[in-house]
Design an enzyme around this catalytic site. Sequence first.
Site, PDB file in Angstrom:
ATOM      1  N   LYS A   1       0.835  -1.214   0.000  1.00 12.47           N
ATOM      2  CA  LYS A   1       0.000   0.000   0.000  1.00 12.47           C
ATOM      3  C   LYS A   1       0.867   1.259   0.000  1.00 12.47           C
ATOM      4  CE  LYS A   1      -2.293  -1.020   3.837  1.00 12.47           C
ATOM      5  NZ  LYS A   1      -1.625  -2.287   4.225  1.00 12.47           N
TER       6      LYS A   1
ATOM      7  N   ARG B   1      -9.408   0.493   9.125  1.00 13.31           N
ATOM      8  CA  ARG B   1      -8.880  -0.839   9.458  1.00 13.31           C
ATOM      9  C   ARG B   1      -9.977  -1.741  10.010  1.00 13.31           C
ATOM     10  NH1 ARG B   1      -3.308   0.317   8.776  1.00 13.31           N
ATOM     11  NH2 ARG B   1      -2.031  -1.108   9.961  1.00 13.31           N
TER      12      ARG B   1
ATOM     13  N   ARG C   1      11.609  -5.426   4.937  1.00 13.83           N
ATOM     14  CA  ARG C   1      11.241  -4.008   4.797  1.00 13.83           C
ATOM     15  C   ARG C   1      12.042  -3.119   5.749  1.00 13.83           C
ATOM     16  NH1 ARG C   1       5.027  -2.176   4.964  1.00 13.83           N
ATOM     17  NH2 ARG C   1       5.092  -2.471   7.212  1.00 13.83           N
TER      18      ARG C   1
ATOM     19  N   ARG D   1      11.190  -1.343  11.455  1.00 12.29           N
ATOM     20  CA  ARG D   1      10.136  -1.027  12.420  1.00 12.29           C
ATOM     21  C   ARG D   1       9.991  -2.176  13.417  1.00 12.29           C
ATOM     22  NH1 ARG D   1       5.188   0.470   8.454  1.00 12.29           N
ATOM     23  NH2 ARG D   1       4.130  -0.625  10.130  1.00 12.29           N
TER      24      ARG D   1
ATOM     25  N   ARG E   1      -0.125  -9.045  13.544  1.00  9.48           N
ATOM     26  CA  ARG E   1      -0.701  -8.067  12.614  1.00  9.48           C
ATOM     27  C   ARG E   1      -1.512  -8.768  11.530  1.00  9.48           C
ATOM     28  NH1 ARG E   1       4.020  -4.868  10.395  1.00  9.48           N
ATOM     29  NH2 ARG E   1       2.497  -3.348   9.689  1.00  9.48           N
TER      30      ARG E   1
HETATM   31  P1  AMP Z   1       0.813   0.748   9.079  1.00 10.81           P
HETATM   32  O1  AMP Z   1       1.992   1.610   8.816  1.00 10.81           O
HETATM   33  O2  AMP Z   1      -0.403   1.152   8.294  1.00 10.81           O
HETATM   34  O3  AMP Z   1       1.121  -0.720   8.967  1.00 10.81           O
HETATM   35  O4  AMP Z   1       0.402   1.010  10.626  1.00 10.81           O
HETATM   36  C1  AMP Z   1       1.301   0.740  11.675  1.00 10.81           C
HETATM   37  C2  AMP Z   1       0.543   0.615  12.975  1.00 10.81           C
HETATM   38  O5  AMP Z   1      -0.150   1.853  13.266  1.00 10.81           O
HETATM   39  C3  AMP Z   1      -0.556  -0.440  12.998  1.00 10.81           C
HETATM   40  O6  AMP Z   1      -0.057  -1.736  13.265  1.00 10.81           O
HETATM   41  C4  AMP Z   1      -1.451   0.087  14.114  1.00 10.81           C
HETATM   42  O7  AMP Z   1      -0.867  -0.124  15.384  1.00 10.81           O
HETATM   43  C5  AMP Z   1      -1.413   1.595  13.856  1.00 10.81           C
HETATM   44  N1  AMP Z   1      -2.476   1.999  12.895  1.00 10.81           N
HETATM   45  C6  AMP Z   1      -2.305   2.504  11.649  1.00 10.81           C
HETATM   46  N2  AMP Z   1      -3.484   2.774  11.070  1.00 10.81           N
HETATM   47  C7  AMP Z   1      -4.429   2.420  11.985  1.00 10.81           C
HETATM   48  C8  AMP Z   1      -5.856   2.439  11.978  1.00 10.81           C
HETATM   49  N3  AMP Z   1      -6.551   2.862  10.907  1.00 10.81           N
HETATM   50  N4  AMP Z   1      -6.503   2.002  13.095  1.00 10.81           N
HETATM   51  C9  AMP Z   1      -5.829   1.579  14.181  1.00 10.81           C
HETATM   52  N5  AMP Z   1      -4.493   1.512  14.246  1.00 10.81           N
HETATM   53  C10 AMP Z   1      -3.787   1.937  13.159  1.00 10.81           C
END
Ligand code: AMP
Length: 208
Positions: A13, A88, A127, A154, A165
């Site tokens: 994404k 999400r 990554r 990360r 996740r």
């Molecule tokens: P991402 O970079 O999109 O993989 O997001 C990293 C982390 O941020 C996720 O594993 C969640 O802990 C938090 N996060 C990101 N977007 C959301 C969302 N829409 N709702 C809840 N937690 C989020």
Amino acid sequence: MNLLLLGAPGAGKGTLAQNLVGGFGLAHISTGDLLRAAVKNGTELGVQAKGYMEAGELVPDQLVIDLVKERLSEDDTKPGFMLDGFPRNTVQAVTLDSELSELGRELDFAVLLEVPEETIIRRLSARRTCRDCGYTGKDTDAVCPVCGGEMYQRDDDKPETIKNRLEIYEKSTSPLVEYYRGQGILKVVDADRDVAAVYEDAKKALDL
Ligand code: AMP
């Protein structure tokens, strides 16, 4: 055009968003990037979100919803935006619909990036992310190709968190595929291919 990207962590994404946003003048709204910036800057939101993020759990809905609402009120989103990592779950999706309708705006497409689980695990393990600008790269990038910043892994890309996740994606996020299919705005892209092929397919699917 107002878009959102759906797909498991590691589906690509962020990478597709980086390409589409640059090419088509869309505001990129990545809740993951916004939350990581909040953690890095030690804001109140960052302090509240940190533990959930490190464990690979979803941050509580209201925190993320407020963040997205605030971002959608900024002028650069008016010509078009791309949501990446939001919604999400169904609560977030329903709230987004009602927020957009209050603003007199709507989603044009939800793009699902489909990838098998083995690819996801391989990609997430390799990554690396730029500490300064959030660019998503690989373990072969010595420094960030965009800003020269330090690339790091990360915490939530470490093997013990990846599994959690993926389970959360299956349980909470994957039902959104049917939600957007039902609205008639779902586009599916095979994302188990290289970046350029996925980008070309996504553009075709979106008539860009
Ligand atoms: P991402 O970079 O999109 O993989 O997001 C990293 C982390 O941020 C996720 O594993 C969640 O802990 C938090 N996060 C990101 N977007 C959301 C969302 N829409 N709702 C809840 N937690 C989020």
